[in-house]
Design a protein around this motif. Structure first.
Motif: not given
Length: 111
Positions: A15-20, A36, A39, A43, A84, A95, A97
């Protein structure tokens, strides 16, 4: 035994996510779409890029990587470096990040 640094394991996804903060910086630099795309790629290839080091976060080992996104002069998109962090399982699921987006210094003309 599985090599913990093996890239491209076809059975692994993360699961890949971008911090705010990284998302805001990407927006400021005009690289939101490229980030994006990275990101989504992370995954399937969470160890993409250059391994910086491995650090402990509590009881878990977290691998830090740096990946370069090429600039695109046609769209005036600058080259950036993305940092990351990959936390392999366990805990499940693995995960990623995306924590930082840093513009690359433009080349300077010679003397």
């Amino acid at each position: 035994m599985n090599d913990p640094h093996h890239q491209g394991d076809p059975g692994s996804t993360a699961i890949a996510a971008v911090t705010d903060r990284a998302a805001q910086r990407a927006k400021e630099l005009g690289v939101t779409e490229a980030l994006e795309a990275l990101r989504a790629e992370l995954e399937h290839e969470p160890r993409l890029g250059r391994h910086i080091r491995t650090v402990a976060e509590g009881t878990q080992q977290v691998e830090l990587y740096s990946t370069r996104i090429e600039g695109d002069p046609a769209t005036d998109r600058p080259a950036v470096n993305v940092v990351h962090a990959f936390a392999p399982a366990p805990p499940w699921p693995p995960t990623v990040r995306i924590a930082a987006v840093v513009p690359e210094d433009p080349p300077h003309p010679g003397p």
